[in-house]
Design an enzyme around this catalytic site. Structure first.
Site, mmCIF file in Angstrom:
data_model
loop_
_atom_site.group_PDB
_atom_site.id
_atom_site.type_symbol
_atom_site.label_atom_id
_atom_site.label_comp_id
_atom_site.label_asym_id
_atom_site.label_seq_id
_atom_site.Cartn_x
_atom_site.Cartn_y
_atom_site.Cartn_z
ATOM 1 N N SER A 9 0.892 -1.163 0.158
ATOM 2 C CA SER A 9 0.060 0.072 0.056
ATOM 3 C C SER A 9 0.731 1.149 0.024
ATOM 4 O O SER A 9 2.097 0.997 0.676
ATOM 5 C CB SER A 9 -0.943 -0.041 1.349
ATOM 6 O OG SER A 9 -1.441 1.375 1.377
ATOM 7 N N TYR A 43 -1.538 0.027 10.398
ATOM 8 C CA TYR A 43 -1.721 -0.376 8.888
ATOM 9 C C TYR A 43 -0.325 -0.073 8.237
ATOM 10 O O TYR A 43 0.174 -0.767 7.715
ATOM 11 C CB TYR A 43 -2.837 0.109 8.396
ATOM 12 C CG TYR A 43 -2.894 -0.312 6.889
ATOM 13 C CD1 TYR A 43 -3.359 -1.580 6.517
ATOM 14 C CD2 TYR A 43 -2.746 0.460 5.721
ATOM 15 C CE1 TYR A 43 -3.630 -1.820 5.081
ATOM 16 C CE2 TYR A 43 -2.747 0.082 4.545
ATOM 17 C CZ TYR A 43 -3.234 -1.247 4.373
ATOM 18 O OH TYR A 43 -3.582 -1.670 2.938
#
Length: 245
Positions: A146, A159
């Site tokens: 990501s 995250y």
């Protein structure tokens, strides 16, 4: 007249395969002739993905599995060896968003859950599937990261840290298999229409975002036997095959 399917006869395992990027990968690989091993937590979602694979004329094996259950992840390698004797492609896509809050507000159990699913589970996958990838003539692993791994935005702590760790994990593994036929790379999918994106950005109109299917051609290219890059980070939007419909 269509040409030969580029992944015909190959075995591809995809985590987080019941929806979003994982399901898009499953359909892309199936359309190119691969037998897809679909891994996800929800049986219903897997069965829906299986229906779509079959509609394309493909075949699938369904495995209901929570990536947080380490012993179940560890058992994947022996299970797949018994059935297929090898693994040609791994797409490590399964992940969770976790809390979006200041670091000092994140609960210990929430931090650990994100690390367990997004990072530790992928180390376990590598550990259990590495022998099978090495039994392939051209094992290919694509770990889905990501932009958060590099942007490190405020409030995205668990995250972002887990994805940064995932990228380091992928590069270490790539270096360890450099002298083998296995190749390991990272894909940053960018902004696509997924349930996770909707949760993270509730004010965003999903209809304005590209579908996960835009990643299919890129994932196929990164999984072909003649794809010899190793340890690279691919940004989907910069790839020549990226085409938003």
């Amino acid at each position: 007249m269509t040409g030969p399917k580029r992944l015909s006869g190959r075995i591809a395992l995809i985590t987080g395969a019941s929806r979003g990027i994982g399901r898009a990968a499953a359909l892309a690989f199936a359309s190119e002739g691969a037998h897809v091993v679909l891994v996800a937590r929800t049986r219903g979602g897997l069965e829906e993905a299986d229906d779509e694979v079959r509609a394309l004329g493909g075949t699938a094996t369904l495995i209901t599995l929570n990536l947080a259950q380490g012993d179940k992840v560890d058992a994947l390698g022996p299970t797949l060896y018994e059935r297929f004797k090898r693994l040609d492609i791994l797409v490590a896509n399964g992940a969770m968003l976790g809390p979006l809050s200041p670091l000092d507000h994140v609960k210990t159990e929430d931090w650990q859950r994100v690390i367990d699913v997004n990072l530790t589970a992928n180390w376990r996958l590598i550990r259990t599937l590495d022998p099978l990838l090495k039994l392939s003539d051209a094992g290919r692993a694509v770990l889905i990261s990501s932009g958060a791994a590099q942007s490190c935005k405020a409030y995205w702590g668990p995250y972002a840290v887990s994805k940064a760790g995932l990228e380091a994990l992928a590069r270490v593994y790539a270096n360890e298999v450099a002298s083998t036929p296995v190749r390991v790379n990272i894909l940053d999918p960018g902004i696509v229409r997924t349930a996770m994106r909707s949760t993270a950005m509730p004010g965003e109109d999903p209809a304005t975002l590209p579908e996960p299917a835009v990643l299919g051609p890129i994932l196929i290219a990164m999984s072909l036997p003649d794809y010899n890059d190793n340890g690279t980070r691919v940004r989907a939007v910069e790839h020549p095959l990226y085409q938003r419909v």
